[in-house]
Design a protein around this motif. Sequence first.
Motif, PDB file in Angstrom:
ATOM      1  N   PHE A 153       0.881  -1.137  -0.172  1.00 12.59           N
ATOM      2  CA  PHE A 153       0.055   0.075  -0.042  1.00 12.59           C
ATOM      3  C   PHE A 153       0.988   1.339   0.141  1.00 12.59           C
ATOM      4  N   GLU A 186      -5.887  -9.459  -0.397  1.00 15.59           N
ATOM      5  CA  GLU A 186      -4.332  -9.997  -0.567  1.00 15.59           C
ATOM      6  C   GLU A 186      -4.117 -10.210  -2.046  1.00 15.59           C
ATOM      7  N   CYS A 238      -4.137  -7.067  -3.958  1.00 16.61           N
ATOM      8  CA  CYS A 238      -2.775  -6.443  -3.778  1.00 16.61           C
ATOM      9  C   CYS A 238      -1.444  -7.089  -4.532  1.00 16.61           C
ATOM     10  N   THR A 297      -1.952  -1.062  -5.418  1.00 11.44           N
ATOM     11  CA  THR A 297      -3.203  -0.991  -4.656  1.00 11.44           C
ATOM     12  C   THR A 297      -2.921   0.164  -3.394  1.00 11.44           C
ATOM     13  N   ALA A 357      -7.126   0.498  -7.535  1.00 14.78           N
ATOM     14  CA  ALA A 357      -6.199  -0.292  -7.864  1.00 14.78           C
ATOM     15  C   ALA A 357      -5.624  -0.044  -9.382  1.00 14.78           C
TER      16      ALA A 357
END
Length: 221
Positions: free
Chosen positions: A2, A192, A195, A200, A216
């Motif tokens: 992130f 998850e 990501c 993301t 995203a």
Amino acid sequence: SFTGSPVTLQILQNWVPRVSHYFDKEHYTYVGHQIVIQESIEHFGAVVWPGALALSQYLESNQEQFNLKDKKVLEIGAGTGLLSIVACILGAHVTATDLPEVLQNLSYNISRNTQNLNMHKPEVRKLVWGEGLNEDFPVSTYHYDFILATDVVYHHAALDPLLATMVYFCKPGTVLLWANKFRFSTDYEFLEKVCNIFNTTILAEFPESNVKLLKATVREN
């Protein structure tokens, strides 16, 4: 991985419930327009979920950051159509998609709430996650600036097809905005995976409703 720290927000209770025996009509106000949504108790897709409220509110408040005017927007799992209607009011070319059994109510809500607007007329289309994407939405013809998805992750068996659908439509330059209530381990497992595939960012969190809003984009090699 992130980047940035999310804003903490509340979902504003900006609607007046109207209750009837078979259908609930909910009245919302976004971007200065009253939107009337007919809900059906028979389908998951025909109820307004908190993720749709969260993303509608976020788009209304962040029009400079996410300018939808004249952009091509695809909503997957559009449900009652609230978010697609808000995107239309914000000036987007909207394609709202969902399962066949949801389309009648979706079309009704969208046409009812956009018929008098001087905006691009939204399109309503069938899209079953992971099925017939190349046939129905060939890459050569369809390129979207934004993919919108709200409350698409819950207890259902279609998570892999959902992820495949997100990957299919997310081309370089496309922004996926996904808002979801996080309750179950499966929700976090899906996050998850998102990501691992995309760049993301968590844009906002709505703690009292357990909603997270994520952005995203495709990883550029």
